[in-house]
Design an enzyme around this catalytic site. Structure first.
Site, PDB file in Angstrom:
ATOM      1  N   ASP A  42       0.863  -1.200   0.000  1.00 47.37           N
ATOM      2  CA  ASP A  42       0.000   0.000   0.000  1.00 47.37           C
ATOM      3  C   ASP A  42       0.888   1.235   0.000  1.00 47.37           C
ATOM      4  O   ASP A  42       2.092   1.144   0.197  1.00 47.37           O
ATOM      5  CB  ASP A  42      -0.877   0.013   1.268  1.00 47.37           C
ATOM      6  CG  ASP A  42      -0.044  -0.160   2.528  1.00 47.37           C
ATOM      7  OD1 ASP A  42       0.074  -1.292   3.005  1.00 47.37           O
ATOM      8  OD2 ASP A  42       0.539   0.839   3.013  1.00 47.37           O
ATOM      9  N   ASP A  86       0.435   3.634   2.233  1.00 45.38           N
ATOM     10  CA  ASP A  86       0.093   4.213   3.535  1.00 45.38           C
ATOM     11  C   ASP A  86      -1.034   5.236   3.331  1.00 45.38           C
ATOM     12  O   ASP A  86      -2.042   4.873   2.716  1.00 45.38           O
ATOM     13  CB  ASP A  86       1.342   4.795   4.220  1.00 45.38           C
ATOM     14  CG  ASP A  86       1.145   4.939   5.712  1.00 45.38           C
ATOM     15  OD1 ASP A  86       0.571   4.020   6.328  1.00 45.38           O
ATOM     16  OD2 ASP A  86       1.549   5.969   6.272  1.00 45.38           O
TER      17      ASP A  86
HETATM   18  N1  ADE Z   1       2.253  -2.920   6.965  1.00 40.72           N
HETATM   19  C1  ADE Z   1       1.743  -2.901   5.719  1.00 40.72           C
HETATM   20  N2  ADE Z   1       1.374  -1.635   5.362  1.00 40.72           N
HETATM   21  C2  ADE Z   1       1.663  -0.834   6.428  1.00 40.72           C
HETATM   22  C3  ADE Z   1       1.523   0.552   6.683  1.00 40.72           C
HETATM   23  N3  ADE Z   1       1.013   1.385   5.777  1.00 40.72           N
HETATM   24  N4  ADE Z   1       1.922   1.026   7.896  1.00 40.72           N
HETATM   25  C4  ADE Z   1       2.438   0.196   8.813  1.00 40.72           C
HETATM   26  N5  ADE Z   1       2.594  -1.131   8.630  1.00 40.72           N
HETATM   27  C5  ADE Z   1       2.218  -1.643   7.443  1.00 40.72           C
END
Ligand code: ADE
Length: 282
Positions: A219, A221
């Site tokens: 992703d 975030d």
């Molecule tokens: N693990 C996978 N995506 C994450 C994110 N955006 N923030 C923290 N841990 C994660």
């Protein structure tokens, strides 16, 4: 039934993260139920064999993914691995991307980490009368990273992209970051973010283990304007979509690490003497 013991030291281990619970083609031969002075590891340690070599596998979040990142018994995990002869740990983790050019499904080999855990996780073996300090300027193992990079390069035809350096932000969780935090991490030069690298990497260093994390982006975030904010379903969707590549990469890395030419990289006592290891158990 699997054996409950294994009579040879096992120098190489994989710690599987979310979505990486086994490696296809590697034959399970034993399941070790170990208790350490720091309690039990996240799960029994599976011993698997492939092409005549043995490897240890540990599910960081437990067999049923029942352990949140702040609940993972990292001291027991690293002590148990060391106890069975492990010298080199490949740790897998899903991460959020903090950079445009690191796209979901890309792999990243971080070479730096910034600790944003909150001190609530037991983070050292050195306490209670056992005082020690270890160097941690380079938290990951560059030699192991180079070997992993080579394996990933050979998979480029399968659409695998790997970034061979990066700064990993390890946050406490289990909540994801606020948008302001996400932007601060970007301004610090963060490449990717997870909740699992620490204290694992610190404890590996104290236990004189080579440690390299393989991150897989799931992703962006929550910093990317116009993009959906990270949520569990997004992480799982990309983990699932990329799990064949992840298993293939980890399998290739293990086969490569087991080759005799890498024996020194794998078997050497890493950072020996930088720590006081008076703990008889390990
Ligand atoms: N693990 C996978 N995506 C994450 C994110 N955006 N923030 C923290 N841990 C994660």
């Amino acid at each position: 039934a699997l054996a409950d013991h294994y009579d040879h030291p096992v120098p190489i281990a994989v710690i599987g993260g979310t979505g990486l619970s086994k490696i296809e083609g590697f034959e399970p031969v034993a399941s070790l139920d170990i208790t350490t002075p720091w309690g039990k590891p996240s799960a029994p340690i599976q011993i698997v064999e492939h092409k005549g070599a043995a490897f240890a596998f540990l599910a960081r979040h437990g067999l049923y993914h029942q352990l949140a990142p702040h609940e993972v018994p990292s001291r027991a995990n690293m002590a148990a691995l060391r106890h069975i002869g492990v010298r080199c740990v490949i740790a897998f983790s899903a991460v959020g991307s903090l950079q445009e050019h690191i796209r979901p499904m890309d792999f990243v080999l971080p070479d730096q980490v910034i600790d944003r855990t909150k001190g609530v996780r037991p983070f050292t073996f050195f306490e209670g009368g056992l005082v020690g300090h270890v160097g941690f300027a380079d938290p990951f193992d560059a030699k192991v990273a180079k070997i992993i990079k080579g394996c990933a390069a050979a998979m480029q035809g399968e659409g695998v992209t790997i970034h061979d350096q990066g700064t990993l932000i390890c946050m406490e969780g289990p909540q994801f970051s606020t948008r302001a935090e996400s932007n601060v991490y970007r301004s610090w030069g963060g490449s990717v973010i997870n909740m699992s690298a620490l204290p694992e990497a610190k404890l590996a260093r104290e236990a004189e283990l080579a440690y390299q994390m393989i991150c897989m982006a799931t992703d962006y975030d929550c910093w990317r304007v116009g993009d959906e904010d990270v949520g569990v379903s997004m992480v799982l969707k990309y983990m699932e979509a990329n799990s064949a590549n992840a298993k293939h990469l980890v399998g290739a890395v293990l086969d490569e690490l087991a080759r005799p030419e890498h024996a020194d990289t794998v078997q050497a006592k890493h950072h020996e003497g930088s720590a006081v290891m008076a703990v008889q158990f390990m």
